[in-house]
Each structure stands twice: as C-alpha cells, then as structure tokens.
Design a protein around this motif. Structure first.
Motif, short mmCIF file in Angstrom:
data_model
loop_
_atom_site.label_atom_id
_atom_site.label_comp_id
_atom_site.label_asym_id
_atom_site.label_seq_id
_atom_site.Cartn_x
_atom_site.Cartn_y
_atom_site.Cartn_z
N TYR A 52 49.33 40.56 36.82
CA TYR A 52 48.06 40.19 36.81
C TYR A 52 47.64 40.85 35.93
CZ TYR A 52 44.91 43.56 39.74
OH TYR A 52 44.00 44.19 40.44
N ILE A 53 45.78 40.73 35.53
CA ILE A 53 44.96 41.15 35.32
C ILE A 53 43.79 42.70 35.65
CG2 ILE A 53 44.27 39.26 34.50
CD1 ILE A 53 43.93 40.61 31.12
N SER A 55 39.82 43.88 35.69
CA SER A 55 38.88 44.50 34.70
C SER A 55 39.15 45.25 33.53
CB SER A 55 37.83 44.90 35.25
OG SER A 55 38.14 46.06 36.00
N ALA A 56 40.38 46.70 33.93
CA ALA A 56 40.32 47.24 32.50
C ALA A 56 41.02 46.45 31.36
CB ALA A 56 41.29 48.50 33.33
N LEU A 58 40.49 43.48 31.08
CA LEU A 58 40.44 42.43 30.73
C LEU A 58 39.46 43.22 29.36
CD1 LEU A 58 38.69 40.10 33.56
CD2 LEU A 58 40.34 39.72 31.24
N ARG A 59 39.07 44.07 29.41
CA ARG A 59 38.60 45.16 28.37
C ARG A 59 38.86 44.82 27.62
NH1 ARG A 59 38.01 50.63 28.94
NH2 ARG A 59 36.58 50.98 27.02
N LEU A 62 39.19 42.26 25.54
CA LEU A 62 38.32 41.87 24.20
C LEU A 62 37.70 42.45 23.82
CD1 LEU A 62 35.37 40.16 25.83
CD2 LEU A 62 34.79 42.68 26.31
N MET A 63 37.95 43.94 23.29
CA MET A 63 37.93 44.71 22.47
C MET A 63 39.09 44.24 21.17
SD MET A 63 38.12 48.55 24.67
CE MET A 63 37.49 49.14 23.19
#
Lengths: 109, 360
Positions: A52-53, A55-56, A58-59, A62-63
């Motif tokens: 499970y992932i 939105s935190a 995913l961020r 991205l970073m």
C-alpha cells in the motif's frame, strides 16, 4: 516497512516492502536517502513487496526522484503490485517517474 | 554530597517540624524535594505528606524512617512519597536517592513541557480542521432541472479533502479534491489550491484550461513536492452537458436512471503541482433525466477495515448496482453508509468526500 539493497556496477537496487502512509513516510524518505551513495549512477526502487502507498508515500518518491535528478542520477521504480500500479496510474505519477515491469528492464532503462 | 552542596548543585533549607516545613515551602516555590522524618513534633511526616500536593503538586518527598518500620513506610508510600531511606542513614544511599529523585523530577518537567506542546499542537490541528470545514460551501446549487449534494466525513487527524461549487454565468463549476498528506501542511496547501482554482475558473469555461493554469501556479512555488488530485467539472443546465477534467484522481461514476453504473472515461492528467507545463485534457457527458454523476475521493475506495482490506472500487460499484436513487444526497448517504458498515470500528485515517449531481 522493510528494506534491503544490493549494489553493483554503480547500480543501487533497493527493495522496499510493507506499507507506506503518513505515519512512516518521513522514515521512508530518510531510509532511501541514507542508502544513496555518491558513486551510485542508477537507482532502482523495487516495490514488488509494497502492499500500500498513500499520497504521503508518493510525495516521498517524488522528492527522492527530484533530488536524484538534480545530481544527474537515474531513478526508476519497478515490479509494482496491481494495487500500487493503480495508484501510480490514477495519480499520473507513472508519467513523472519511470516505471518498469522488472529490475532487469529497469537496468536496461 | 559535600561536593554537590559546595558547588551549589544542591541547596538545603531546614525546618524543625511539619508546620514549619509547610511554611517554608509556601514561602519558597523553588524547592523541588522534601526529605522528612516520620516522627516530628507538632506535625508528623505522614501528615505533612498529605499536605504537600496542595502546596505544589510537583514536589517529591523522600521519607526517613526507622529500619523495619514497614507500616509507616507503607503508609508514606501510599500517601505519595517518592521513596524512603531507613535509619541509621547510609549517606551513600541517601546521595543516590536524592540524585534519583531529582533526575525523576527533571524528566517529569520535560514530560510536562512536551504535554503542553502536544496540547498546543492539538489545538492547532483543531484550527486546521475548522479551517477545512469553513471553506466548504453551506448550500448546494439546485434548480427545477437539477440538484447537487456533497458530504464529507473528516478524518480524525485532519486530511486534505475539499469540495466546492460556484456559479460561472449560466453554468456551474464543481470540484472535488484531495491534497497529499495530512495535518497542517495539507490544510495550507488545500487553501492555496482552492484559491488557485477559483481564481483560474472565473471567466474560463474549459475545465482543461483551468487545471492547466492551476497546475502552473501550484508548481511554480512548491519546494516540498505537495500535490493535489482533483476533478474539476462545469455543468451547463441548459444543455445538460457536464464537461470535466481529471488531475490524478479517480474518474467520476455515472449512475444511470436504469440502475446501470459506469466509470466515466479518464482524462489521464497528472496530480496538480508536481509536473511543469503540463496540458490537461477533458471529456464531456450528457445527463438524461434521472442520471446522476458521482464524484468521490480515495477516502472512499481506500477506507480500511480491521484486516487492512480496502473498500475498493468493486464494492463502490456494487453499492449503486441496480439501485434507484431518490436524490443526489441519497447517492452520498448510501456510499458513506456502506463504507461505515465495511470499516466497522477501525479508525478512519483519511477524509471521505462524496459529491453528486443529479438531473431531475
């Protein structure tokens, strides 16, 4: 979350498994960045064991991707489970971060 | 101990009995610890112990008693003594006891300070939660030909969902959005997103152009990689056409009057704020009389029960399958009811937001 990694020929492959959400997202980022070494040219994140992932999470990806991009390092993820793959597709993250079906495909680029 | 006294690490204040001790404690609020015999004239040590919390609840007392005087020692501990030493006094033992008591007090003070910080933080989260609620529209637009309704179940620790509807000339703009993360950063980014959206929507009728502009604005100043997923749509009550653009969000559902449920086509847009100079695209759907469009956040599909199973898209589709809806609000209530039943007593970790538009 659990992590393991393997480094050869300037390629760092990180296996991350478990669940990532708001409660452990900052640990996730710290662990990833702690594993990167200046000599790594290509970083592949194998998420085959990720259930499970949020939105935190995913961020965090991205970073990490942006930081590596600044250093001209290649970053990709691979082996997504169906549910994580859905999250990537719906959020459009598959258009921003390179996604491959397997570690080998990721190594080929 | 002489060393500690000489170096002014410890300072001793003496009293002859319990009454004098209380007087001294009342006069000097800097005293941390009381070292008292049990047997004293006027007021004994056990009575003194009972009075201490009224003078200062953070005082710690160590009682001195005769060796083997277990009854009094037990009474002293029951009355809140922190520790005891027995006579004849072993000065090493006393030194260790004093040091331990003062260490404990230092930790206790730290804990009190963090508790105060936690209370302050919880107050701020409370404010963030109120902010989130306060930007939600109170009244949904409706007319003789359509109605709208929205409902949000906020998570305990402040998520980042919001919805809105606003008039754009003869048309109506509507939005459902979900900001990454939770808490105060999420609510701040939510405010920027909402401002950017409303600013961009005024005077622009194409949803794809609005999202392209919102993305440009949010991406321009976003060092922390926050993002927001969104469905932005414009409904024209004259033509009954809904035009929508999706940024990193689940597509809306169309609930036809005959009970058929379909996912509307994706427009494959990236979540807003993270990709430079992206062009968004859009789709349109015509609503027949009795048709409903249902827009939701992933708080619905990712709601989890005690076994960490997600509610999921299939259960959402089943919720509407073959169902004849009474109203737009009916669609939202059915979903929130089904999610609640599925989740049981598990803690809700994300906001749940539903918005329905129904052609009458």
């Amino acid at each position: 979350m659990e992590f393991s990694h393997d480094r050869s020929d300037e390629i760092l492959v990180i296996n991350a498994s478990g669940r990532v959400d708001g409660s452990n997202a900052s640990d996730f980022l710290d662990t990833l960045q702690g594993l990167f070494e200046p000599g790594d040219q290509q970083i592949i994140l194998d998420l085959g064991g990720l259930e499970y992932i949020s939105s935190a999470g995913l961020r965090v990806l991205l970073m990490a991707a942006q930081n590596l991009d600044k250093d001209n390092k290649s970053f990709s993820i691979c082996s997504l489970t169906d549910s994580v793959s859905d999250v990537f597709r719906i959020s459009g993250f598959d258009q921003i971060i390179k996604v491959f079906p397997t570690v080998d495909a990721a190594k080929q680029g | 101990m002489r060393r500690q006294i000489r170096s002014q690490e410890y300072e001793f204040v003496f009293a002859q009995n319990g009454v004098e001790a209380l007087q001294t404690l009342n006069d000097d609020s800097t005293i941390d610890m009381v070292l008292s015999d049990i047997n004293m004239p006027k007021m004994d040590g056990l009575t003194l112990l009972q009075q201490l919390p009224e003078v200062n609840p953070n005082l710690r007392a160590v009682i001195i008693s005769a060796y083997g005087d277990m009854d009094n020692i037990r009474t002293a501990m029951n009355r809140g003594a922190f520790d005891f030493v027995t006579k004849p006094i072993d000065f090493d033992d006393l030194k260790i006891t004093i040091a331990r008591t003062l260490d404990h007090l230092a930790e206790w003070r730290d804990a009190l300070a963090s508790r105060d910080q936690l209370v302050a933080l919880q107050n701020e989260l409370g404010i963030a939660s109120q902010l989130q609620q306060s930007i939600l529209p109170k009244q949904a637009p409706s007319s003789h030909s359509f109605e709208m309704a929205a409902e949000m179940e906020p998570a305990r620790n402040v998520g980042g969902d919001f919805y809105d509807y606003f008039k754009l000339g003869d048309e109506i703009g509507l939005v459902v959005a979900d900001v990454s993360g939770k808490g105060i950063p999420a609510s701040m980014f939510m405010m920027s997103s909402r401002t950017a959206l409303k600013g961009s929507a005024i005077g622009v009728c194409e949803p794809k152009a609005v999202l392209t502009e919102v993305n440009r604005q949010l991406h321009a100043d976003n060092p922390t990689c926050m993002f927001v997923t969104m469905v932005y749509a414009v409904f024209n009550p004259a033509t009954n056409i809904l035009t929508y653009s999706i940024a990193g969000h689940d597509p809306p559902l169309k609930l036809s009057v005959d009970g058929k449920v379909t996912e509307l086509p994706q427009t494959d847009g990236v979540a807003l704020g993270i990709a430079p100079a992206v062009e968004y695209s859009q789709q349109s759907v015509k609503l027949e009389s009795g048709d409903t469009v249902f827009i939701f956040t992933d708080g619905v599909t990712e709601a989890m029960n005690h076994n960490n199973e997600q509610f999921g898209m299939e259960r959402l589709l089943e919720t509407f399958d073959g169902v004849e809806l009474n109203s737009a609000a009916d669609a939202n209530q059915r979903v929130i009811g089904e999610v609640r039943r599925f989740v049981g007593g598990a803690i809700q970790s994300d906001d749940i937001t539903c918005l329905a538009l129904r052609r009458l």
